[in-house]
Scaffold this motif. Structure first.
Motif, PDB file in Angstrom:
ATOM      1  N   GLY A 125      -7.612   9.751  -2.934  1.00  0.00           N
ATOM      2  CA  GLY A 125      -8.919   9.079  -2.933  1.00  0.00           C
ATOM      3  C   GLY A 125      -8.800   7.595  -2.624  1.00  0.00           C
ATOM      4  O   GLY A 125      -9.577   7.047  -1.836  1.00  0.00           O
ATOM      5  N   CYS A 126      -7.830   6.941  -3.249  1.00  0.00           N
ATOM      6  CA  CYS A 126      -7.614   5.511  -2.993  1.00  0.00           C
ATOM      7  C   CYS A 126      -7.202   5.256  -1.546  1.00  0.00           C
ATOM      8  O   CYS A 126      -7.653   4.287  -0.928  1.00  0.00           O
ATOM      9  N   THR A 127      -6.375   6.155  -1.029  1.00  0.00           N
ATOM     10  CA  THR A 127      -5.944   6.007   0.370  1.00  0.00           C
ATOM     11  C   THR A 127      -7.145   6.173   1.304  1.00  0.00           C
ATOM     12  O   THR A 127      -7.297   5.417   2.269  1.00  0.00           O
ATOM     13  N   PHE A 147      -5.895  11.137  -7.143  1.00  0.00           N
ATOM     14  CA  PHE A 147      -6.304   9.741  -7.267  1.00  0.00           C
ATOM     15  C   PHE A 147      -5.766   8.920  -6.086  1.00  0.00           C
ATOM     16  O   PHE A 147      -6.486   8.126  -5.486  1.00  0.00           O
ATOM     17  N   VAL A 148      -4.494   9.122  -5.769  1.00  0.00           N
ATOM     18  CA  VAL A 148      -3.875   8.397  -4.655  1.00  0.00           C
ATOM     19  C   VAL A 148      -4.545   8.785  -3.333  1.00  0.00           C
ATOM     20  O   VAL A 148      -4.809   7.924  -2.491  1.00  0.00           O
ATOM     21  N   THR A 190       0.825  -1.211   0.000  1.00  0.00           N
ATOM     22  CA  THR A 190       0.000   0.000   0.000  1.00  0.00           C
ATOM     23  C   THR A 190       0.855   1.255   0.000  1.00  0.00           C
ATOM     24  O   THR A 190       0.651   2.153  -0.825  1.00  0.00           O
ATOM     25  N   MET A 231       1.414   4.011  -3.002  1.00  0.00           N
ATOM     26  CA  MET A 231       1.124   5.428  -2.731  1.00  0.00           C
ATOM     27  C   MET A 231       2.318   6.306  -3.108  1.00  0.00           C
ATOM     28  O   MET A 231       2.160   7.319  -3.798  1.00  0.00           O
ATOM     29  N   ASN A 242       2.965   6.473  -6.993  1.00  0.00           N
ATOM     30  CA  ASN A 242       1.956   7.120  -7.836  1.00  0.00           C
ATOM     31  C   ASN A 242       1.592   8.539  -7.423  1.00  0.00           C
ATOM     32  O   ASN A 242       0.953   9.248  -8.200  1.00  0.00           O
ATOM     33  N   LEU A 296     -10.265   5.540   0.589  1.00  0.00           N
ATOM     34  CA  LEU A 296     -11.066   4.310   0.463  1.00  0.00           C
ATOM     35  C   LEU A 296     -10.439   3.151   1.242  1.00  0.00           C
ATOM     36  O   LEU A 296     -11.145   2.359   1.873  1.00  0.00           O
ATOM     37  N   PHE A 297      -9.117   3.050   1.170  1.00  0.00           N
ATOM     38  CA  PHE A 297      -8.411   2.005   1.909  1.00  0.00           C
ATOM     39  C   PHE A 297      -8.666   2.148   3.412  1.00  0.00           C
ATOM     40  O   PHE A 297      -8.996   1.173   4.087  1.00  0.00           O
TER      41      PHE A 297
END
Length: 114
Positions: free
Chosen positions: A104-106, A101-102, A87, A91, A94, A108-109
């Motif tokens: 947002g993904c973080t 985007f990162v 993870t 991060m 990217n 969500l994680f």
């Protein structure tokens, strides 16, 4: 955020460990024998049941409820620790190109793990 979650999971393991390997449990004759053998071999006392992670000699002597609480807490923490390198690596790799985007993904994680 991620490190806070891992720290909270580790705190849960410590609480389960303290409850499972309390003074009453550690005073049982069969536990004391294991602790004495450990001290004879390594020259140090067992504290809070270490190095047993709930599936060793001491874990076998726990009642089912205490063993289950310890095993579940240990697994939650280990699951976080196992996911952390990939993870964080993704991060870091990217973020320069896709910071939103990162982020947002973080998020969500973190929310998915809560």
């Amino acid at each position: 955020g991620i490190t806070v979650q891992i720290s909270v999971a580790a705190f849960g393991v410590m609480q389960a460990r303290k409850a499972a390997f309390d003074d009453e449990f550690m005073a049982k004759p069969e536990v004391k024998q294991i602790a004495d053998e450990f001290q004879a071999i390594y020259g140090t006392q067992m504290e809070m049941g270490y190095p047993d992670m709930g599936n060793g000699k001491l874990g076998q002597l726990l009642d089912t409820a205490a063993w289950s609480r310890l095993a579940l807490a240990q697994r939650v923490h280990q699951n976080y620790v196992e996911a952390l390198p990939l993870t964080l690596g993704l991060m870091v790799a990217n973020t320069p190109e896709r910071p939103r985007f990162v982020a947002g993904c973080t998020a969500l994680f973190i929310l998915g793990r809560a």
